[in-house]
Design an enzyme around this catalytic site. Structure first.
Site, PDB file in Angstrom:
ATOM      1  N   SER A 126       0.850  -1.193   0.000  1.00  0.00           N
ATOM      2  CA  SER A 126       0.000   0.000   0.000  1.00  0.00           C
ATOM      3  C   SER A 126       0.883   1.239   0.000  1.00  0.00           C
ATOM      4  CB  SER A 126      -0.883   0.015   1.246  1.00  0.00           C
ATOM      5  OG  SER A 126      -1.553   1.252   1.383  1.00  0.00           O
ATOM      6  N   TYR A 139      -1.803  -0.390  10.300  1.00  0.00           N
ATOM      7  CA  TYR A 139      -1.854  -0.690   8.873  1.00  0.00           C
ATOM      8  C   TYR A 139      -0.555  -0.281   8.185  1.00  0.00           C
ATOM      9  CZ  TYR A 139      -3.641  -0.965   4.090  1.00  0.00           C
ATOM     10  OH  TYR A 139      -3.827  -1.288   2.770  1.00  0.00           O
TER      11      TYR A 139
END
Length: 235
Positions: A126, A139
């Site tokens: 990501s 995350y």
């Protein structure tokens, strides 16, 4: 016929990739935990086979992925949870890091004996770890760890003829991102994400990042002095 193995195929990018390759005549091994969604996906194409397992369970990975030789492996499964007001929730951190980092590691450990020269492994990371976003401690850390791991492993696997690609999406319109309670600039559809990934893989890229405009914005922010970065990121 080329075989493509995809984890996280129950929904989102994983499901989109599975359908795309199956529609093009490839044999797809779609992996995930949600039996109903995987069986629905399987009904979309005779080219799709499914494997049901939890990738955070090392033994389950080893059993489910036995005999899953594939020319292309895409480790796409992931989750996202946010810390609230800077309160460190150790259980939350463990859940996210176990799924996003140790899950792919478990899969690769199970698959490695079957990997031969000429195959490619794709790990979906990501853009989130490019900057230190508020609330994204779990995350961002999990995706930073996954990217570091992939880039290091590439150096060890290249002499064996095994290629590794890291995919770094921005915001993609999936069931996971729809839970977010904040604006998501540059959000793209699953269809756009699938096209970007397949286009990059067709060119043999080691790194694929999209959308381009949002990625450029993050790169520019990352080049700012730390104080200015914090000012922008708090907003």
């Amino acid at each position: 016929m080329m075989t493509v193995l995809i984890t996280g195929a129950s929904s989102g990018i994983g499901a989109g990739l599975a359908k795309s390759w199956a529609d093009d005549g490839y044999r797809v091994i779609a992996c995930g935990r949600d039996r109903a969604r995987l069986e629905a996906l399987q009904r979309c194409s005779p080219n799709i086979a499914i494997r049901l397992f939890d990738m955070t369970d090392r033994d389950a990975c080893r059993q489910a992925l036995a005999g899953c030789s594939a020319e292309l492996t895409i480790l796409c499964a992931g989750t996202c949870e946010y810390l609230q007001d800077g309160v460190v929730d150790a259980a939350l951190m463990e859940r996210v890091i176990t799924t996003n980092f140790l899950g792919p590691v478990n899969c690769l450990a199970a698959l490695e004996p079957q990997l031969v020269s000429g195959i490619r492994v794709v790990l979906v990371s990501s853009m989130a770890h490019w900057l230190h976003f508020p609330r994204a401690e779990a995350y961002g850390a999990s995706k930073a760890a996954l990217t570091w791991f992939a880039n290091s492993l590439r150096l060890d696997w290249e002499p064996r003829g095994i290629a590794i690609t890291v995919v770094s999406p921005g915001f993609v319109d999936t069931p996971l991102t729809r839970k977010n309670d904040f604006p998501m600039p540059g959000r793209v559809s699953v269809e756009s994400a699938v096209k970007a990934i397949r286009r990059g893989l067709s060119k043999g890229k080691d790194d694929i990042a999209f959308p381009t405009g949002f990625g450029l914005t993050l790169r520019l922010l990352a080049a700012l002095p730390a104080g200015l970065q914090r000012t922008f990121l708090r907003r």
